[in-house]
Design an enzyme around this catalytic site. Sequence first.
Site, PDB file in Angstrom:
ATOM      1  N   SER A  42      61.190  86.832  54.448  1.00 43.67           N
ATOM      2  CA  SER A  42      61.001  87.710  53.462  1.00 43.67           C
ATOM      3  C   SER A  42      60.975  89.036  54.245  1.00 43.67           C
ATOM      4  O   SER A  42      61.334  90.024  53.669  1.00 43.67           O
ATOM      5  CB  SER A  42      59.708  87.414  52.771  1.00 43.67           C
ATOM      6  OG  SER A  42      59.969  86.236  51.962  1.00 43.67           O
ATOM      7  N   THR A  60      66.243  82.177  49.811  1.00 44.94           N
ATOM      8  CA  THR A  60      65.743  80.989  49.103  1.00 44.94           C
ATOM      9  C   THR A  60      64.623  80.350  50.099  1.00 44.94           C
ATOM     10  O   THR A  60      64.640  80.802  51.301  1.00 44.94           O
ATOM     11  CB  THR A  60      66.854  79.752  49.080  1.00 44.94           C
ATOM     12  OG1 THR A  60      67.286  79.674  50.417  1.00 44.94           O
ATOM     13  CG2 THR A  60      67.905  80.278  48.352  1.00 44.94           C
ATOM     14  N   SER A  98      68.001  48.203  23.517  1.00 49.55           N
ATOM     15  CA  SER A  98      68.910  49.159  23.991  1.00 49.55           C
ATOM     16  C   SER A  98      67.983  50.742  23.962  1.00 49.55           C
ATOM     17  O   SER A  98      68.375  51.591  22.913  1.00 49.55           O
ATOM     18  CB  SER A  98      70.129  49.356  23.367  1.00 49.55           C
ATOM     19  OG  SER A  98      70.053  49.336  21.791  1.00 49.55           O
TER      20      SER A  98
END
Lengths: 320, 635
Positions: free
Chosen positions: B44, B117, B548
């Site tokens: 940063s 990122t 199911s």
Amino acid sequence: MTKARRYMTVNSFLTEMLTMSLKSLTHLQRLEAESIHIMREVVAEAENPVMLYSVGKDSAVMLHLAKKAFYPAPPPFPLLHVDTTWKFRDMYALRDKAAKDAGMELLVYQNPEAVEKGINPFDHGSLHTDMWKTEGLKQALDKYGFDVAFGGARRDEEKSRAKERVFSFRSANHRWDPKNQRPELWRLYNARKAKGESVRVFPISNWTELDIWQYIHLEGIEIVPLYFSAPRPTVERDGLILMVDDERFRLNAGEEPVMRSVRFRTLGCYPLTGAVESHATTLPEVIQEMLLTTTSERQGRAIDHDQAASMEKKKQEGYF
Amino acid sequence: MTVNDPIYKTDALIAENIDAYLETHQHKTMLRFITCGSVDDGKSTLIGRLLYDSKMIFEDQLATLEADSKRVGTQGQEIDFALLVDGLAAEREQGITIDVAYRFFATEKRKFIVADTPGHEQYTRNMVTGASTADLAVILIDARKGMLTQTRRHSYLVKLLGIRHIVLAVNKMDLVDYDQATFDRIVAEYTSFAQSIGIESFTAIPISGFKGDNITGLSDNMPWYTGTALLPHLETVEVDATVEQSQPFRMSVQWVNRPNLDFRGFSGLIASGTVRPGDQIRVLPSGKTSTIARIVSLEGDRDLAVAGESVTLTLADEIDCSRGQVIVAAQAPLEVADQFESTIVWMDEAEMVPGRAYWLKIGTQTVSATIHAPKYEVNVNTQEHLATKTLDLNAIGVANVTTDREIPFAPYAENRDLGGFILIDKMTNRTVAAGMIHFALRRAQNIHWQATDIGRDHHANMKHQKPAVLWLTGLSGSGKSTIANIIEKKLARMNRHTFLLDGDNVRHGLNKDLGFTEADRVENIRRVGEVAKLMTDAGLIVVTAFISPFRSERDMVRGMMQPGEFIEVFVDTPLEVAEGRDVKGLYAKARSGQLKNFTGIDSPYEAPDAAEIRIDTTQISAEEAADLIIARLIP
């Protein structure tokens, strides 16, 4: 004759060069291609899209890109202006003209409750933005059942927007959840959503303020005259230069409108939008001033002055 | 150089000749890059420094920054550049970035978009997202620490996503006294690692983001470094557009522009190559050929368009062409297939379910696809192959993918747009994975559907009935088998040809190899669906009784049948009632922990929201339920 002939030779030589060598796209060409791709993707996948149109320079660029994306068809969606009744008069004039020129339907929405209560920037402070804009937008989207709304926000505007997706999902009650946004890879946008959910799409996410101005210059896009300097009646209040655009402006005791050469870097409700003193009357001069200036674009707006994270809070509540 | 002396100061040209300035800047190119580093590598800070040095920070922002630096900064009284880029409120308090943020800056030569990122373990997802659009990657290493596990991971991901340009930025050189030996040692170590994972070349630069060394110009503190400083390198590295343009023409059709009967244009973004009027093209997968008539634009027709541009094309012939199809150079068609080997990066909290159908979006096409059990998972730190049955959040693996129809594609290594895909969960609509196609499997091409002379209509007509599947779903003990049995008896009395497929019974034979994990349950239902489909082809009325529990599998079976043939019956019995009955004693076992993955107890039941029939067993008897269902089947 000789001269003309030589010109032609040079010209055909250049054409030859162009067709033989590969073409490197400029940054504006890449940005334009990306924005058009995003808009077409929405039209292909959305049921009922709309373009939010705020009449500012970003909206102007977005509208121009939409015309390009769908030419020779007109853009296949309406324009929506969420009105506060407090915009500059010049803005209303250009709004109607731009929609007509583009061959698009223009929807204007005013929150009826705000109309009834006479909400205004003088008496109601932040309630003015909440009711006209935040609430008004939600109401308008619900009223027409729009599932996708294009917005002209850019990631460079401020920090919380830097992380905003191009396709930004909103819950059925329009809330934005920063922790629950979908990853966006390559040029693949996932537009699927459940009933009631909606998407805000920002096709000019990757444009900066300078890109916007350069593109307006290059493409000759019409913008509101307020962006250019002219003598205008103004008062100075709380460090902002405000324009007295109509008789509704309440002057404080002792305040007297003064003619100043001013222009605006961003446009909103006129009693809330600060002007800058300037002599820039052409686009290159505006760009020149912008490049030489030392304060950021949003500084002229009263909305996010108090704290750096205030925009983020507003957004979670549904402000665009 | 100090923080108060940004070298990329306002260009003198702006003040002197704005028109000339604008002319220059209209011809700028663009570079998208990603920065990868660990939490403490100073990433940063570096980005903040680039923004500051390229004059992207305004006075009011600087004032906020100075105040914030004193309040929450980590650099004492000095400006903490990291605060410029650390985004959302919650993250700022924690002092870490936890998402992908995009930053912008420009110099005289280029506009830059930086994908920022985070570097810590759990966010592979974000880095893959940021890397997917990057032309270049800056991999940061803390000079004091050298190569870390994260460095290997970042490099592997950069290679995986096909980024061709890599910068190894050895940061914090100021903290190792600008020592050349330290730098050389790190570069040597990285070189051998890079080769081992197939990275062919990279550029190593010793920097200090905090002090500004070797950022905009060469630093006096490191006279031994004679390469290029970081920013000049980013300004001059060749962008890959030319590589894409030199490939054959490919464009996925995004939208068909049809304002009136006289105009039919095909809009899309050119994925590779160039196009001119008169070019011979082919539309895939149909294979139809035609010629480009016009390249239409608002400013008038164009005589050339290149990769990366959004265009609208018209063709000389009226041929079928719609969204999702790909227009390609006639002499260089793309491969078309429905089975692929792919790398899958899983990005969702819910793990991958092999055999389940997901939406697969590639180019402008969305198809239904199933992912087979992974061949292996890759340990992103060591690149080892591990055996696995599924992939969970941030896992990367290799698996085969089957699509429900043939799609045109290119291997990802050749073209990102034609070889990269996302997977979307059909129920939640979340983007759950990213995938990169390696190659098509040959299997699909060699097995053709055998057309038979006696068709399904003939089978059904002989039995004087319309085939159907009555699919009963509900909790264990809800009464499915009881109702199914009565239905079959009643239909037999009506001379209907039926067959009952019961959950317990198929597990004795056809599905005896399957257990009760989520993946096995999906496969159980898939097989039953295929059997039911064969039986409807034979003209039978099939009654099934399976718990199911998952909506997506019931929808998958619905999709296998002819429209209208699948009738979903929700046998709705509240859990307390079913558990109270507990005919087989299974709930007791599940409650005591002897039975795992029991629906309703420790495995979910997703009730249908649009079943054709809902039976409330607390209101009507099994007999009445059967009559109701038959009335729907045979009105």
